[in-house]
Design an enzyme around this catalytic site. Structure first.
Site, PDB file in Angstrom:
ATOM      1  N   ALA A 297      -2.853  27.675  80.970  1.00  0.00           N
ATOM      2  CA  ALA A 297      -1.557  28.726  80.311  1.00  0.00           C
ATOM      3  C   ALA A 297      -0.887  29.996  81.069  1.00  0.00           C
ATOM      4  O   ALA A 297      -2.164  30.468  82.337  1.00  0.00           O
ATOM      5  CB  ALA A 297      -2.121  29.204  79.416  1.00  0.00           C
TER       6      ALA A 297
ATOM      7  N   TYR B  31       4.822  35.670  91.396  1.00  0.00           N
ATOM      8  CA  TYR B  31       4.130  34.369  90.373  1.00  0.00           C
ATOM      9  C   TYR B  31       3.207  34.401  91.401  1.00  0.00           C
ATOM     10  O   TYR B  31       1.594  33.692  91.063  1.00  0.00           O
ATOM     11  CB  TYR B  31       5.329  33.184  90.079  1.00  0.00           C
ATOM     12  CG  TYR B  31       4.857  32.168  90.354  1.00  0.00           C
ATOM     13  CD1 TYR B  31       3.618  31.728  89.120  1.00  0.00           C
ATOM     14  CD2 TYR B  31       4.230  31.692  90.388  1.00  0.00           C
ATOM     15  CE1 TYR B  31       3.270  30.246  88.269  1.00  0.00           C
ATOM     16  CE2 TYR B  31       3.776  30.026  90.337  1.00  0.00           C
ATOM     17  CZ  TYR B  31       3.316  29.506  89.370  1.00  0.00           C
ATOM     18  OH  TYR B  31       2.806  28.049  89.057  1.00  0.00           O
TER      19      TYR B  31
ATOM     20  N   ILE C  55       1.804  19.608  81.722  1.00  0.00           N
ATOM     21  CA  ILE C  55       0.400  18.977  82.166  1.00  0.00           C
ATOM     22  C   ILE C  55      -0.874  18.616  80.833  1.00  0.00           C
ATOM     23  O   ILE C  55      -1.324  17.978  81.265  1.00  0.00           O
ATOM     24  CB  ILE C  55       0.248  20.555  83.514  1.00  0.00           C
ATOM     25  CG1 ILE C  55       1.299  19.836  85.160  1.00  0.00           C
ATOM     26  CG2 ILE C  55      -1.326  20.033  84.127  1.00  0.00           C
ATOM     27  CD1 ILE C  55       1.226  21.190  85.328  1.00  0.00           C
TER      28      ILE C  55
HETATM   29  N1  LIG Z   1       4.680  22.214  86.417  1.00  0.00           N
HETATM   30  C1  LIG Z   1       4.347  22.490  87.943  1.00  0.00           C
HETATM   31  O1  LIG Z   1       4.869  21.771  89.518  1.00  0.00           O
HETATM   32  C2  LIG Z   1       3.689  23.329  87.938  1.00  0.00           C
HETATM   33  C3  LIG Z   1       3.175  23.479  89.433  1.00  0.00           C
HETATM   34  C4  LIG Z   1       2.639  24.481  90.354  1.00  0.00           C
HETATM   35  C5  LIG Z   1       1.612  25.261  89.603  1.00  0.00           C
HETATM   36  N2  LIG Z   1       1.720  24.273  87.680  1.00  0.00           N
HETATM   37  C6  LIG Z   1       1.007  25.650  86.889  1.00  0.00           C
HETATM   38  O2  LIG Z   1       0.205  24.208  86.564  1.00  0.00           O
HETATM   39  C7  LIG Z   1       0.396  25.422  85.253  1.00  0.00           C
HETATM   40  C8  LIG Z   1       0.797  24.147  83.883  1.00  0.00           C
HETATM   41  O3  LIG Z   1       2.401  24.487  83.831  1.00  0.00           O
HETATM   42  P1  LIG Z   1       3.724  23.320  82.767  1.00  0.00           P
HETATM   43  O4  LIG Z   1       4.300  22.622  84.497  1.00  0.00           O
HETATM   44  O5  LIG Z   1       2.443  22.786  82.273  1.00  0.00           O
HETATM   45  O6  LIG Z   1       3.807  24.337  82.544  1.00  0.00           O
HETATM   46  P2  LIG Z   1       4.016  24.221  80.750  1.00  0.00           P
HETATM   47  O7  LIG Z   1       5.414  25.497  80.820  1.00  0.00           O
HETATM   48  O8  LIG Z   1       4.945  23.053  79.983  1.00  0.00           O
HETATM   49  O9  LIG Z   1       2.939  24.651  80.418  1.00  0.00           O
HETATM   50  C9  LIG Z   1       2.211  26.252  80.102  1.00  0.00           C
HETATM   51  C10 LIG Z   1       1.827  25.984  78.862  1.00  0.00           C
HETATM   52  O10 LIG Z   1       0.928  27.403  78.215  1.00  0.00           O
HETATM   53  C11 LIG Z   1       1.685  28.035  77.635  1.00  0.00           C
HETATM   54  N3  LIG Z   1       1.178  29.826  77.961  1.00  0.00           N
HETATM   55  C12 LIG Z   1       2.097  30.144  78.158  1.00  0.00           C
HETATM   56  N4  LIG Z   1       2.205  31.608  77.794  1.00  0.00           N
HETATM   57  C13 LIG Z   1       1.174  31.677  77.695  1.00  0.00           C
HETATM   58  C14 LIG Z   1       0.449  32.685  77.118  1.00  0.00           C
HETATM   59  N5  LIG Z   1       0.488  34.127  77.303  1.00  0.00           N
HETATM   60  N6  LIG Z   1      -1.298  32.296  76.123  1.00  0.00           N
HETATM   61  C15 LIG Z   1      -1.407  30.692  75.553  1.00  0.00           C
HETATM   62  N7  LIG Z   1      -0.222  30.324  75.591  1.00  0.00           N
HETATM   63  C16 LIG Z   1       0.727  30.081  76.453  1.00  0.00           C
HETATM   64  C17 LIG Z   1       2.789  27.812  77.363  1.00  0.00           C
HETATM   65  O11 LIG Z   1       3.162  27.662  76.040  1.00  0.00           O
HETATM   66  C18 LIG Z   1       3.263  26.222  78.428  1.00  0.00           C
HETATM   67  O12 LIG Z   1       2.553  25.363  76.661  1.00  0.00           O
HETATM   68  C19 LIG Z   1       0.629  26.489  84.834  1.00  0.00           C
HETATM   69  O13 LIG Z   1      -0.240  27.363  84.637  1.00  0.00           O
HETATM   70  C20 LIG Z   1       1.267  26.473  85.886  1.00  0.00           C
HETATM   71  O14 LIG Z   1       1.386  27.703  86.957  1.00  0.00           O
HETATM   72  C21 LIG Z   1       2.772  23.798  87.414  1.00  0.00           C
END
Ligand SMILES: NC(=O)c1ccc[n+]([C@@H]2O[C@H](COP(=O)([O-])OP(=O)(O)OC[C@H]3O[C@@H](n4cnc5c(N)ncnc54)[C@H](O)[C@@H]3O)[C@@H](O)[C@H]2O)c1
Length: 315
Positions: A72, A139, A12
């Protein structure tokens, strides 16, 4: 104007970074590259490799920014169950760090990624923000706590954080190989690999699938909107329910994949999920604009391109 995106090298975050850059804004990405990729960082964005658990490093990266998008997280529900303390440090303490660093630096707007997981198995559809949270995993509890911190910082410090509860996000760059990726990216990965997919239960479970480009637009709206109401939570979904079987049928039609196999329903699977999108529409002026079919086609095109073998230079 400079925006800091934590987790900006992820799915995202990288789409949002591209949209912000296209609108002429400056972007700094703060990411530990645990699930994100350097290759996702768009040209023109600055990457600072760091962990949101490291308050000082985060505050240093945030210096000179005007707003923060905090994405993140440990996004894997199973991992949050297996390693709840670790997930808490990243998801809850990491959010507190983002808010506290922003407060310290005088940054008012922090947009925080929450999740429809906060609703748990609530049966009151459509899922409206006013419903009581029913977290069913660490979570979900950590996302709820992140929202509570945002509301606290609004009330206590007069900041204007905004929390966005994303529903089922899909699109290019979602890793189909990940055991935690969404059902659509699993179906697409299997279809392109000519492997059979499996539908659990009767396939009539429904989800509110929203295209990642629309989520990026919601993020940008929330970052730049005049204060809609400090500390408020917004659903980011389409308001439309698509059954898992319907989604598979569309993917099969677009790819020629064979009918899916059947397996028993998975314990704990939420039967239905659909967002009430009224608050985001009214207060943020956000409405998704990508149809499910158009979003799937874009996702398939990206996934197909990834499968094209790279020719050796000498060939
Ligand atoms: N994809 C979905 O359907 C969805 C749905 C609901 C909520 N979310 C939320 O959206 C956000 C982004 O999710 P996404 O789907 O892009 O996932 P993703 O795993 O692609 O992105 C998460 C990013 O955070 C980074 N990260 C993880 N731990 C970290 C840390 N300790 N310090 C710094 N960076 C860190 C990762 O390297 C990654 O680039 C998250 O908070 C997730 O919970 C996503």
């Amino acid at each position: 104007m400079r925006i800091l995106i934590t987790g900006g090298a992820g799915f995202i975050g990288s789409h949002t970074a591209e949209l912000l850059l296209a609108q002429g804004l400056d972007v700094t990405i703060y990411d530990d590259l645990s699930t994100g990729k350097r290759a996702n960082v768009p040209a023109g964005a600055t990457l600072v490799q760091g962990d949101v658990r490291d308050f000082s490093a985060l505050a240093i990266a945030m210096r000179g920014c005007d707003a923060v998008l905090h994405l993140a997280a440990v996004v894997s529900v199973p991992m949050s169950i297996q390693r709840p303390h670790f997930a808490h440090e990243v998801n809850a303490t990491g959010t507190l760090n983002a808010l506290e660093a922003a407060r310290y630096l005088g940054i008012d707007r922090v947009v925080i990624a929450s999740s429809a997981a906060v609703y748990g198995a609530s049966k009151q559809l459509p899922l409206a923000e006013a419903l009581p949270p029913e977290p069913l995993s660490p979570y979900a509890a950590q996302k709820w706590l992140a929202e509570a911190y945002a509301a606290t910082y609004a009330a206590l410090h007069g900041m204007s954080p905004i929390c966005l509860r994303y529903f089922n996000v899909y699109g290019p760059r979602q890793d189909p190989a990940s055991p935690y990726s969404g059902v659509l990216s699993r179906f697409i990965g299997a279809a392109l690999a000519r492997e059979q997919s499996t539908l659990h239960g009767d396939g009539r479970q429904t989800r509110d699938f929203i295209y990642v480009g629309d989520v990026a637009r919601a993020n940008v709206r929330a970052l730049l909107a005049p204060d809609p109401a400090p500390g408020l939570v917004f659903n980011v979904g389409t308001g439309r329910a698509v059954s898992v079987a319907e989604a598979y049928a569309l993917i099969a039609r677009l790819t020629g994949a064979p009918p899916a196999g059947r397996a028993p329903a998975r314990a704990g699977d939420v039967p239905h999920s659909r967002a009430d999108v009224g608050r985001a529409r009214t207060l943020l002026g956000f409405a998704p604009c990508t149809s499910f079919e158009a979003g799937l086609e874009a996702t398939l095109a990206w996934a197909q391109q990834r499968l094209v073998p790279t020719l050796p230079m000498s060939a």
